[in-house]
Every structure is written in C-alpha cells, then in structure tokens.
Design a protein around this motif. Sequence first.
Motif, PDB file in Angstrom:
ATOM      1  N   ALA A 106       0.967  -1.031   0.128  1.00  0.00           N
ATOM      2  CA  ALA A 106      -0.035   0.047  -0.127  1.00  0.00           C
ATOM      3  C   ALA A 106       0.976   1.304   0.094  1.00  0.00           C
ATOM      4  CB  ALA A 106      -0.856   0.072   1.232  1.00  0.00           C
ATOM      5  N   GLY A 107       1.264   1.760  -1.219  1.00  0.00           N
ATOM      6  CA  GLY A 107       2.333   2.654  -1.279  1.00  0.00           C
ATOM      7  C   GLY A 107       3.633   2.082  -0.975  1.00  0.00           C
ATOM      8  N   ASP A 108       4.517   2.847   0.138  1.00  0.00           N
ATOM      9  CA  ASP A 108       5.490   2.068   0.669  1.00  0.00           C
ATOM     10  C   ASP A 108       5.353   1.242   1.748  1.00  0.00           C
ATOM     11  OD1 ASP A 108       8.422   2.139   0.696  1.00  0.00           O
ATOM     12  OD2 ASP A 108       8.298   3.064   2.532  1.00  0.00           O
ATOM     13  N   ASP A 109       4.191   1.025   2.310  1.00  0.00           N
ATOM     14  CA  ASP A 109       3.675   0.251   3.413  1.00  0.00           C
ATOM     15  C   ASP A 109       3.439  -1.339   2.843  1.00  0.00           C
ATOM     16  OD1 ASP A 109       4.118   2.620   4.703  1.00  0.00           O
ATOM     17  OD2 ASP A 109       2.027   2.909   4.707  1.00  0.00           O
ATOM     18  N   TYR A 110       3.608  -2.076   4.017  1.00  0.00           N
ATOM     19  CA  TYR A 110       3.107  -3.369   3.818  1.00  0.00           C
ATOM     20  C   TYR A 110       1.932  -3.673   4.573  1.00  0.00           C
ATOM     21  CZ  TYR A 110       7.768  -4.240   1.346  1.00  0.00           C
ATOM     22  OH  TYR A 110       8.588  -3.790   0.634  1.00  0.00           O
ATOM     23  N   VAL A 111       1.021  -4.447   3.928  1.00  0.00           N
ATOM     24  CA  VAL A 111      -0.503  -4.958   4.780  1.00  0.00           C
ATOM     25  C   VAL A 111      -0.392  -6.402   4.910  1.00  0.00           C
ATOM     26  CG1 VAL A 111      -2.713  -4.413   4.657  1.00  0.00           C
ATOM     27  CG2 VAL A 111      -1.463  -2.658   4.076  1.00  0.00           C
TER      28      VAL A 111
END
Length: 340
Positions: A106-111
Amino acid sequence: MSAEYATFGLAPAMRAGEVLADGGHQVHRDFVDFVVDGRPLLFRLSDLDAVSPLASDVPPAVFTDQVRALLLEAKAPLPGGRYVIYGCPECADLACGAVTAVIERAGDDYVWRDFAWQTGDDADLELNGYRGIGPFRFQGAAYRAALYALLDGDAPARRPRVLLIGPRVAVLARLAAALSTLGIGADIARDVTGVPAEELRPYGAVAFGPAVGAAERAAVRDAFARAGAEVPLVGGLAPVVPLLVAQIEHALDRGPEERRRLRGLTAADGTAEVEVTSSCRVRLTAHRLDRLHRTHTRQVFDGLLEPGRHRVPLDARAVKGQAFLVARAPGSVLVAPVGR
C-alpha cells in the motif's frame, strides 16, 4: 481498513520437542517469529502448535526465498496473494493446516490482512477466517529493515548441539538418542579437559548428569568461560530421559523471557502453580521415581489457561516420593521438582 500503523519486528522462538509416552516424538524447531505491536503474533492463536516459514533447519536457499517472499520480491505461493504465516512444525505440509494471510503493498507500506486457517489451495474466510486478527499495516522502511537483517546474518542458528557431561554413559546415551530423534545433536564427554575453545563454542547448552559433582561442574563452566562461550548449564534433576529432555529444551530457548508463554512453574503440597502470559493450552506431566528407582509418568492436567497465575491440584499418587513436574505450552516448556 484502518490507516493506523502496527509495529513489525522479529524475535527468536522455539517449538520444543518432546519424547512421548507411546514411544513417539515431536521434533524441536528453532524459528523466527513475527512480533506485532510488541507481542508475538503466534500468541494471538491460543492453541496453535506451529512455526513460521523462517525456520533454522530449512536449507539456506529456501530460507532466503521465504524472506524474499515476505518482502513481495517473489510470487505468492498460494492463490489470491496468500502467504503461509505459520505451518505444521512436523512436515510443513499445507494439508496439515496453516495460517495464511494476504500480503500486499500500500504505497511504501506492507499490509497483512484476511488471516485464515487453510488446508488446501483456497481459503474460506467465512468458515475459517481469523476474525479479530489484522489487518496490520507496517511502515515499509522498518518492515524491510527487519527482514533484510535476516539475510545479513541474523538468521537463527542451525541445528542445535548439546554437550552431555557425566559418568553414567548408559543414561547419557539414551538421552543423546532421544535428543537426536527431536533434531538436537548431542555429544557425550566425561569432562572438557584439553578441549580446544573452537570446539566448545558451537554448543547451545551443557547438561550435567545427576552424578556430576560441584567441582566438576565448576571446571566445565570455567572452560566455557575461557573459550568466550556463554551457554546455559543444565543440572539434571533425575535419570529420567523425558525429564532431562524437557530441561534441555528449556535451556535452548533463545526467546526473550517476556515473550514466552510459560512464565513460572512451582509445585508443592499437592498443588502446582503455573503462570502463563497468553491464552494457551497447558499440559502438566508428572515424573516420579519409586523406591526401586523405577520411573512412573502420568499426565495430571491438560487444558486451556488464560493469562495469569493458576493453581492446579495434583493427584497425590502421581507425585508421591521423588517427583518432578513438566509444564508444556506451544513454544514453551518448564520443569520443577515437587516440594513437600
């Protein structure tokens, strides 16, 4: 999905092996567990006997592939972008069941989301979804740093080895054979006089037979100190192989004490006191020696305990004479003598 972040970390963990009363065994597994918001993710699954894919006994190339998969640098192994988070500690076969989740960017994030119990290619979230676990959104930089550190040398140690010290070779040989079936290497010695330091450093623990005196134990401790090796020293409580195995398993647990499911165990006056840090299944097994030094083993409790301290009554027949208690929970084992 909430935009609130969860913290992501990794910590050494263990699935303790066990010698079973019917002659079977459960293997010892060292692995890296996922720590979410400061708490092992496995602890949210109260009665699950499982390990993460980041285990010490998989080939290095496979371990690297598992890390890169969690970083989404490889294709998801299951349909729908699902990844195995925890699997069977004995065979890692999906048919035995596994905890899976969707991992996505999610963008630079991880979910991590849609956790489920899965035994085939497809997950049924309505029937087998873990409600109340996730979704978790992890900041990309911290997530990547934790996982890349495993590729830079922070992976769990390979197959553990234990040094057994004592004069009663027959007992130690049975113990070494039992440890070997669990996946723990063991060597037997009378002492460590003249052993080079580089040969002492690989051991993860030292276990003394009950007949080893204080002076001999001190000499071994000093030899390891001179070698620059800090290892736990286990004093065997009695020549009972399952009991000694449990003591060694506890010594090999590298996980931080505050992240262990079993925090304390005492037994006296017909009652055991057990402290657990998360909801989990706990089994208590009593081992006792009669006047002829024969071993008697009996399971005295098996049930789900909530966090906190619990008093468990013990069958007086199971703990009369010289007796010892072994407590087991997923990933933890403790041993205590039964006091009077």
